[in-house]
Design an enzyme around this catalytic site. Structure first.
Site, PDB file in Angstrom:
ATOM      1  N   SER A  21     -32.895  38.520 -69.455  1.00  0.00           N
ATOM      2  CA  SER A  21     -31.857  39.176 -68.656  1.00  0.00           C
ATOM      3  C   SER A  21     -30.580  39.384 -69.459  1.00  0.00           C
ATOM      4  CB  SER A  21     -31.541  38.330 -67.422  1.00  0.00           C
ATOM      5  OG  SER A  21     -30.865  37.136 -67.798  1.00  0.00           O
ATOM      6  N   VAL A  33     -28.325  36.063 -69.454  1.00  0.00           N
ATOM      7  CA  VAL A  33     -28.742  35.035 -70.416  1.00  0.00           C
ATOM      8  C   VAL A  33     -28.579  35.557 -71.841  1.00  0.00           C
ATOM      9  CG1 VAL A  33     -30.628  33.550 -71.179  1.00  0.00           C
ATOM     10  CG2 VAL A  33     -30.303  33.993 -68.745  1.00  0.00           C
ATOM     11  N   GLY A  34     -28.802  36.853 -72.039  1.00  0.00           N
ATOM     12  CA  GLY A  34     -28.613  37.438 -73.361  1.00  0.00           C
ATOM     13  C   GLY A  34     -27.196  37.250 -73.876  1.00  0.00           C
ATOM     14  N   GLU A  41     -33.415  41.931 -76.454  1.00  0.00           N
ATOM     15  CA  GLU A  41     -34.060  42.985 -75.654  1.00  0.00           C
ATOM     16  C   GLU A  41     -33.889  42.576 -74.206  1.00  0.00           C
ATOM     17  OE1 GLU A  41     -36.311  44.696 -73.159  1.00  0.00           O
ATOM     18  OE2 GLU A  41     -37.860  43.469 -74.087  1.00  0.00           O
ATOM     19  N   CYS A  66     -39.566  45.292 -67.833  1.00  0.00           N
ATOM     20  CA  CYS A  66     -38.246  45.828 -68.167  1.00  0.00           C
ATOM     21  C   CYS A  66     -38.298  47.334 -68.352  1.00  0.00           C
ATOM     22  CB  CYS A  66     -37.691  45.142 -69.413  1.00  0.00           C
ATOM     23  SG  CYS A  66     -38.736  45.271 -70.867  1.00  0.00           S
TER      24      CYS A  66
END
Length: 461
Positions: free
Chosen positions: A208, A211-212, A229, A263
Site C-alpha cells: 500500500s 506502508v510504502g 510498487e 493492484c
C-alpha cells in the site's frame, strides 16, 4: 513462535502453521546473507543464470503444491493460482535469459591512450517485502533478478500467506548456496526491523501507499536504495470496439480476477455515453453469472476476499457509493457460505468522477461505470486520481490511441487489451503508484539490483 493460517473460504479450517522470526534475529539473518553474497558475486554472471535456472526448475516441479498453498491461504481460484505460478516462472526465465546480456558500455575517452567504460556490480543484500495477494509471483519478481545479478535476498512474505515462500525456501536449500535466499516470516514489527537494519543495500517493497511511505522513510535513514510498487485506481476508456462483447469479456476478466484484489485490476470503466447502457447491461450480466465459492471447487469463478476486514472495507465502499447516488446494477452484497469472506461481484452505475469509489482503491470485486462525452473529458477522468499504475483504452481511432499513449498518466498502457502485463516487460507505475526503478520485472531490474561504476583505464603511467 508460529503463526496459524486459515482458509478465507472456510475460516474454521487451519491450512498451515509456520515459524516466525523475531526482530532481534534480523542482524544475524543479514550477516548470513552478506557472507553468502560475497562468494556468489564472484561466480560469473552467465553461470549464476544457469544455477538460478535450476532453482526455477525446482520451483516448476512444485507447481501444484505452490498453487494449492496460494488458494488455501488467500482464496484465489485454483486456475488463477496455477496461472500465477506459470506466469512467475515465465518472468523468471525471461530474467535468466538476460544473464549474458551486456551490463555496461564503452565510452569515447577525452584522454589519449585511455579506455573509458561503465560496468555494474551487485548491490549486495536485498530485502524483498511482499503482499498477500500474489504470494508467489511477487517474491519471484524480486528473487530472480536479485540472484542473477549477484545479490543475496531476504524475503519477507505476508504473514497471512507464507506458504509459497516456504516452498521457495525448500527448493533454494536444495539448489542454491546456504544463506543466499532466506525467508523472514513475521508481523509488521519484523518488516520495520528489516527495512531499518544496517547492512541492507536495497529494499524492494510491494504493498500500500501508506506502508510504502513508512518503508521509504526507514530506508532514507540508511540511504538504502528502494523500489516501491504501490496501489492503483486503474481505468479503462471504452470509446469504440468492433466487437463489444469481446471487449467486455476482457474488461470483466481484468476487473474481477483474484476477486478484484490486484493492484492492476480495472476498477473504473470510463465509457462513451452512447455505449453506457450496453456496457452496464453487459458487465452486469457477466457479474450475475459468476460462481462465487471456495477456490478449490472447479465450478468457482470468483473466490473469497482475503479476510473479514477486507470484506467489511469493500461493503463500506459500496454503501457509501450508494449514499452518494450510485446505483447497483449487479452484486452489492455479502454472500453467506461456510462463514467465508465472500462478496458478490459488483457493477455500479451512475458514478461520477468525484465520488470516493471513483477515486480510492477499493481492492475488491467492485467496478464503477462513468460516462463521458468527449475525448478530453475521458482523458481528464482517467488522469484525475493520485495513482498511475495501469490504464487501458479500447478504440480503433488512431488519433485517440496516439493521445492516450502520449497523455495517460500510467506506467503501463494497454490498447485494446486487458490490464495483464507480459513476462519480459517492465512492471512500472507513476505518481503514487511507484517510487524507484527496476524492483519488479523486465530489463530495468538491472538498474535496481546492481550499482553502476565508471572505469578510466590507461595502459601505462
Amino acid at each position: 513462535m508460529t503463526v496459524e493460517i486459515r482458509n478465507p473460504a472456510n475460516p474454521g479450517e487451519v491450512v498451515g502453521t509456520f515459524p516466525t522470526l523475531k526482530p532481534e534475529e534480523v542482524p544475524g539473518v543479514i550477516e548470513a546473507a552478506r557472507h553468502a553474497q560475497r562468494d556468489w558475486a564472484k561466480v560469473p554472471q552467465p553461470e549464476r543464470g544457469r544455477i538460478v535456472d535450476a532453482f526455477l526448475d525446482g520451483l516448476q516441479a512444485r507447481t501444484e503444491d505452490i498453487a494449492r498453498a496460494i488458494t488455501r491461504e488467500m482464496g484465489k481460484v485454483i486456475g488463477e493460482s496455477r496461472g500465477e505460478v506459470n506466469k512467475a516462472l515465465g518472468e523468471g526465465r525471461a530474467t535468466t535469459r538476460r544473464a549474458s546480456a551486456p551490463i555496461g558500455e564503452v565510452l569515447p575517452s577525452q584522454k589519449p591512450g585511455t579506455v573509458t567504460y561503465s560496468t555494474r556490480r551487485p548491490r549486495g543484500v536485498i530485502v524483498g517485502i511482499n503482499p498477500w495477494n500474489f504470494p508467489f509471483s511477487t517474491p519471484v519478481r524480486k528473487t530472480i533478478p536479485a540472484l542473477v545479478y549477484g545479490n543475496a535476498i531476504v524475503l519477507k512474505p505476508s504473514i497471512s500467506t507464507p506458504g509459497a515462500a516456504f516452498i521457495m525456501q525448500e527448493v533454494a536449500d536444495a539448489t542454491l548456496p546456504k544463506g543466499l535466499f532466506q525467508v523472514a516470516n513475521g508481523s509488521g514489527s519484523l518488516g520495520t526491523a528489516l527495512t531499518s537494519a544496517a547492512g541492507v543495500d536495497g529494499i524492494s517493497f510491494t504493498g500500500s501507499v501508506g506502508v510504502g511511505r513508512i518503508v521509504a522513510q526507514a530506508a532514507a535513514a540508511n540511504l538504502t536504495e528502494i523500489s516501491l510498487e504501490l496501489g492503483g485506481k486503474n481505468p479503462v476508456i471504452l470509446n469504440d470496439a468492433s466487437n463489444l462483447d469481446a471487449a467486455l469479456d476482457q474488461i470483466y476478466a481484468a476487473a474481477f480476477a483474484v476477486c478484484g484484489q490486484r493492484c492492476t485490476a480495472i476498477s473504473r470503466v470510463i465509457v462513451r455515453r452512447e455505449l453506457e447502457a450496453q456496457v452496464i447491461d453487459g458487465l452486469a450480466s457477466r457479474a450475475k453469472a459468476a460462481q462465487v465459492g471456495d477456490g478449490l471447487d472447479p465450478a468457482t469463478t470468483i473466490g473469497p476476499l482475503s479476510g473479514e476486514k477486507a470484506r467489511t472495507d469493500v461493503a463500506g465502499f459500496v454503501d457509501r457509493a450508494i449514499t452518494a447516488g450510485a446505483k447497483v446494477a449487479a452484486g452489492g452484497k455479502m454472500i453467506d457460505h461456510n462463514g467465508g469472506y465472500f462478496y458478490a461481484p459488483t457493477i455500479l452505475s451512475g458514478v461520477t468522477p468525484d465520488m470516493e469509489v471513483a477515486r480510492e482503491e477499493v481492492f475488491g470485486p467492485v467496478l464503477a461505470v462513468i460516462p463521458y462525452d468527449t475525448p478530453d473529458e475521458a482523458l481528464g477522468i482517467c488522469n484525475d486520481v493520485e495513482f498511475g499504475l495501469s490504464a487501458c483504452l479500447y478504440s480503433e481511432q488512431t488519433p485517440l490511441v496516439e493521445r492516450f499513449v502520449a497523455e495517460a498518466e500510467s506506467g503501463m498502457l494497454h490498447v485494446n487489451c486487458g490490464s495483464f502485463p507480459e513476462d519480459h516487460a517492465p512492471f512500472v507505475g507513476v505518481k503514487n503508484s511507484s517510487l524507484g526503478v527496476g524492483g519488479s520485472n523486465g530489463p530495468s531490474t538491472l538498474h535496481f539490483y546492481t550499482q553502476e561504476h565508471t572505469v578510466f583505464r590507461k595502459g601505462q603511467a
